[in-house]
Motif scaffolding. Structure first.
Motif, PDB file in Angstrom:
ATOM      1  N   PRO A 181       0.797  -1.088  -0.152  1.00  0.00           N
ATOM      2  CA  PRO A 181       0.228  -0.184  -0.024  1.00  0.00           C
ATOM      3  C   PRO A 181       0.509   0.928   0.033  1.00  0.00           C
ATOM      4  N   PRO A 182       1.989   1.249   0.918  1.00  0.00           N
ATOM      5  CA  PRO A 182       2.848   2.237   0.890  1.00  0.00           C
ATOM      6  C   PRO A 182       3.446   3.321  -0.729  1.00  0.00           C
ATOM      7  N   VAL A 183       3.646   1.965  -1.199  1.00  0.00           N
ATOM      8  CA  VAL A 183       4.197   2.260  -2.485  1.00  0.00           C
ATOM      9  C   VAL A 183       3.269   2.630  -3.864  1.00  0.00           C
ATOM     10  N   ALA A 184       2.168   1.503  -3.798  1.00  0.00           N
ATOM     11  CA  ALA A 184       1.209   2.747  -4.774  1.00  0.00           C
ATOM     12  C   ALA A 184       0.921   3.942  -3.706  1.00  0.00           C
ATOM     13  N   ALA A 185       0.100   4.034  -2.552  1.00  0.00           N
ATOM     14  CA  ALA A 185       0.357   5.437  -2.555  1.00  0.00           C
ATOM     15  C   ALA A 185       1.789   6.163  -3.025  1.00  0.00           C
ATOM     16  N   ARG A 186       2.619   6.592  -3.386  1.00  0.00           N
ATOM     17  CA  ARG A 186       3.526   7.131  -3.391  1.00  0.00           C
ATOM     18  C   ARG A 186       3.549   7.166  -5.076  1.00  0.00           C
ATOM     19  N   LEU A 187       2.478   6.337  -5.551  1.00  0.00           N
ATOM     20  CA  LEU A 187       2.201   6.158  -7.349  1.00  0.00           C
ATOM     21  C   LEU A 187       1.436   7.209  -7.459  1.00  0.00           C
ATOM     22  N   GLY A 188       0.602   7.452  -6.650  1.00  0.00           N
ATOM     23  CA  GLY A 188      -0.801   7.766  -6.684  1.00  0.00           C
ATOM     24  C   GLY A 188      -1.835   6.636  -7.063  1.00  0.00           C
ATOM     25  N   THR A 240       7.538   0.234   9.154  1.00  0.00           N
ATOM     26  CA  THR A 240       8.334   2.078   8.882  1.00  0.00           C
ATOM     27  C   THR A 240       9.194   1.912   6.868  1.00  0.00           C
ATOM     28  N   VAL A 241       9.883   0.893   7.192  1.00  0.00           N
ATOM     29  CA  VAL A 241      10.648   0.300   6.238  1.00  0.00           C
ATOM     30  C   VAL A 241       9.933   0.768   4.860  1.00  0.00           C
ATOM     31  N   LYS A 242       8.607   0.159   5.195  1.00  0.00           N
ATOM     32  CA  LYS A 242       7.500  -0.045   3.738  1.00  0.00           C
ATOM     33  C   LYS A 242       7.933   1.335   2.889  1.00  0.00           C
ATOM     34  N   ARG A 243       7.988   2.012   3.645  1.00  0.00           N
ATOM     35  CA  ARG A 243       7.314   3.956   3.999  1.00  0.00           C
ATOM     36  C   ARG A 243       8.385   4.598   2.463  1.00  0.00           C
ATOM     37  N   ILE A 244       9.412   3.856   2.956  1.00  0.00           N
ATOM     38  CA  ILE A 244      11.021   4.338   2.265  1.00  0.00           C
ATOM     39  C   ILE A 244      11.770   3.719   1.274  1.00  0.00           C
ATOM     40  N   LEU A 245      10.890   2.077   1.016  1.00  0.00           N
ATOM     41  CA  LEU A 245      11.790   1.600   0.206  1.00  0.00           C
ATOM     42  C   LEU A 245      10.822   1.532  -0.892  1.00  0.00           C
ATOM     43  N   PHE A 263      11.225  -9.321   1.987  1.00  0.00           N
ATOM     44  CA  PHE A 263      11.328 -10.062   3.444  1.00  0.00           C
ATOM     45  C   PHE A 263      11.602  -9.554   4.158  1.00  0.00           C
ATOM     46  N   ALA A 264      11.929  -8.130   3.921  1.00  0.00           N
ATOM     47  CA  ALA A 264      12.486  -7.288   5.021  1.00  0.00           C
ATOM     48  C   ALA A 264      11.408  -6.578   5.966  1.00  0.00           C
ATOM     49  N   VAL A 265      10.073  -5.987   4.432  1.00  0.00           N
ATOM     50  CA  VAL A 265       9.327  -5.603   5.620  1.00  0.00           C
ATOM     51  C   VAL A 265       8.793  -7.045   6.998  1.00  0.00           C
ATOM     52  N   ALA A 266       8.580  -7.814   5.621  1.00  0.00           N
ATOM     53  CA  ALA A 266       8.117  -9.210   6.607  1.00  0.00           C
ATOM     54  C   ALA A 266       8.927  -9.349   8.009  1.00  0.00           C
ATOM     55  N   ALA A 267      10.133  -8.929   7.792  1.00  0.00           N
ATOM     56  CA  ALA A 267      11.233  -8.963   9.811  1.00  0.00           C
ATOM     57  C   ALA A 267      10.419  -8.051  10.742  1.00  0.00           C
ATOM     58  N   GLU A 268      10.150  -6.717   9.872  1.00  0.00           N
ATOM     59  CA  GLU A 268      10.221  -5.744  10.972  1.00  0.00           C
ATOM     60  C   GLU A 268       8.692  -5.926  11.623  1.00  0.00           C
ATOM     61  N   GLU A 269       7.966  -6.130  10.591  1.00  0.00           N
ATOM     62  CA  GLU A 269       6.902  -6.305  10.851  1.00  0.00           C
ATOM     63  C   GLU A 269       6.056  -7.831  11.475  1.00  0.00           C
ATOM     64  N   PHE A 270       5.913  -8.572  10.646  1.00  0.00           N
ATOM     65  CA  PHE A 270       6.044 -10.090  11.985  1.00  0.00           C
ATOM     66  C   PHE A 270       7.109 -10.763  12.778  1.00  0.00           C
ATOM     67  N   GLY A 271       8.437 -10.312  12.194  1.00  0.00           N
ATOM     68  CA  GLY A 271       9.526 -10.789  12.723  1.00  0.00           C
ATOM     69  C   GLY A 271      10.270 -11.581  12.980  1.00  0.00           C
ATOM     70  N   ILE A 272      11.178 -12.291  13.470  1.00  0.00           N
ATOM     71  CA  ILE A 272      12.251 -12.852  12.796  1.00  0.00           C
ATOM     72  C   ILE A 272      11.517 -14.315  12.726  1.00  0.00           C
ATOM     73  N   VAL A 273      11.319 -14.815  13.876  1.00  0.00           N
ATOM     74  CA  VAL A 273      10.690 -15.532  13.238  1.00  0.00           C
ATOM     75  C   VAL A 273       9.651 -16.419  12.537  1.00  0.00           C
ATOM     76  N   VAL A 274       8.992 -15.353  12.218  1.00  0.00           N
ATOM     77  CA  VAL A 274       8.265 -15.425  10.741  1.00  0.00           C
ATOM     78  C   VAL A 274       8.976 -15.455   9.508  1.00  0.00           C
ATOM     79  N   CYS A 275      10.456 -15.094   9.703  1.00  0.00           N
ATOM     80  CA  CYS A 275      11.140 -15.036   9.072  1.00  0.00           C
ATOM     81  C   CYS A 275      12.101 -16.546   8.681  1.00  0.00           C
ATOM     82  N   LEU A 276      12.125 -17.037   9.593  1.00  0.00           N
ATOM     83  CA  LEU A 276      12.680 -17.771   9.848  1.00  0.00           C
ATOM     84  C   LEU A 276      11.753 -19.487   9.578  1.00  0.00           C
TER      85      LEU A 276
END
Length: 384
Positions: free
Chosen positions: A41-48, A253-258, A267-280
């Motif tokens: 959603p933040p990527v779509a918002a940046r592109l209007g 917050t990373v999804k707002r700037i990447l 994968f980085a967005v998943a790590a920030e919002e859902f944690g390393i456990v989910v990434c593992l």
């Protein structure tokens, strides 16, 4: 529930396909939808665009991908080989056409528009290439008078030449690694190890010396102070900020700037919002798919199926490993999708095609039927 006593095409498929593999792939697809809801959603918002623009398109690509995966998983080995040959020739021709008709994006020509749809044809070259070289390597083990290994090397040279001209060194590296693994399985002599290793090293040096963006990426990886490492630094920071259990859905917050948070850095967005456990857990799913596929390949009595399942599993797993390693700044940045999780239509459908062939070739088959199929015989029941 489908009974084992049924003799229908679906029952035959259901009781011979690896259902655990199928479940793991379905879990990845579900994770892809959830992560897309978090990251895009933040990527779509940046592109209007509409906030759920990329989520809707992700699901839109996923629907035909599921259809392709299931349809291909019903095919016989002979049909898979024939379809792969056609796919390879068409995809390679389109990949070559991108050099003249494709739009230039970030210094590379990898996309071509067909019937109003943007396609990256090199994505479809990969699984078809694996099937063809597996077929050739299998023939080489059965018929020593056939120059199958030489033909396989010629195919590799043709594919690498087109990809380097785009240029796309990530796909080149991926295809070359899988080819070398399959070549090693055939029992190649040590001299070939030296030759292929030397050619790979020489190619890397030439790319570093002649292609500016390749040199910049390697320099930034070795010395972060030498250039802009914003995306990779932000991705690594997301793992630190997310911790073991994450900040919670929608709190990242990373999804707002990447700019590529829905694609290369999901994968980085998943790590920030859902944690390393989910990434593992996601990494464990990829590992399970690869290891179970290799186990099925090991148990196969058919050389072609053994080579093809191994190659397709390595193609799938190596691509996932490269994406995750880039997100963790373990290797130089390279735009490569995380299978069934990152946004991308060409990648999604080509991965479905490859995994569908993997499922088809790893299906359980009675030994008598397998031997009959390989020798061209037809088994008939004896009268009681």
């Amino acid at each position: 529930m489908v009974s084992r006593a049924e003799r229908t095409w679906f029952a035959d498929w259901w009781w011979t396909v690896d259902r655990l593999l199928l479940a793991a792939i379905a879990a990845l697809m579900l994770a892809g939808i959830i992560f897309s809801l978090a990251a895009s959603p933040p990527v779509a918002a940046r592109l209007g665009l509409d906030p759920f623009h990329f989520v809707n398109r992700h699901i839109m690509y996923l629907i035909p991908a599921i259809g392709v995966l299931l349809a291909v998983s019903f095919l016989s080995p002979r049909a898979i080989r024939r379809a792969a040959l056609v796919m390879f020739l068409v995809a390679l021709a389109l990949t070559a056409a991108t050099l003249h008709f494709g739009a230039e994006v970030k210094g590379a020509r990898r996309w071509i528009v067909l019937a109003g749809v943007n396609i990256q044809p090199s994505e479809f070259v990969k699984p078809a290439f694996v099937i063809l070289v597996s077929w050739l390597f299998a023939e080489a083990t059965r018929k020593t008078d056939v120059p199958a290994n030489s033909l396989a090397i010629a195919l590799l040279v043709a594919v690498v030449a087109v990809l380097v001209l785009q240029p796309d060194f990530g796909q080149t590296l991926l295809i070359t690694l899988v080819f070398c693994a399959l070549f090693f399985m055939t029992g190649m002599r040590f001299v070939w190890v030296l030759v292929l290793g030397g050619l790979a090293a020489a190619g890397g040096l030439v790319a570093y010396a002649t292609i500016p963006h390749v040199a910049r990426r390697i320099k930034r990886f070795l010395d972060p102070a030498s250039g802009d490492t914003f995306q990779v630094d932000a991705a690594v920071e997301s793992f630190i900020q997310g911790g073991w259990f994450g900040r919670g859905p929608g709190e990242g917050t990373v999804k707002r700037i990447l700019p590529d948070s829905h694609a290369d850095f999901v994968f980085a967005v998943a790590a920030e919002e859902f944690g390393i456990v989910v990434c593992l857990a996601v990494a464990a799913l990829f590992a399970f798919i690869v290891l179970r596929s290799l186990r099925r390949a090991q148990r196969s009595d058919d050389a072609f199926a053994r080579f093809a399942v191994t190659g397709l599993a390595l193609l799938f797993g190596t691509q996932a490993a490269i994406n995750m390693a880039v997100n963790l700044a373990l290797i130089p940045a390279k735009g490569m999708t995380l299978p069934f999780i990152s946004y991308g239509g060409s990648s999604m459908i080509s991965l479905a095609y490859g995994v569908g062939m993997l499922l088809a070739l790893s299906r359980e088959q009675p030994r008598a039927e397998l031997l009959a199929a390989s020798s061209g015989l037809v088994l008939t029941e004896r009268p009681a």
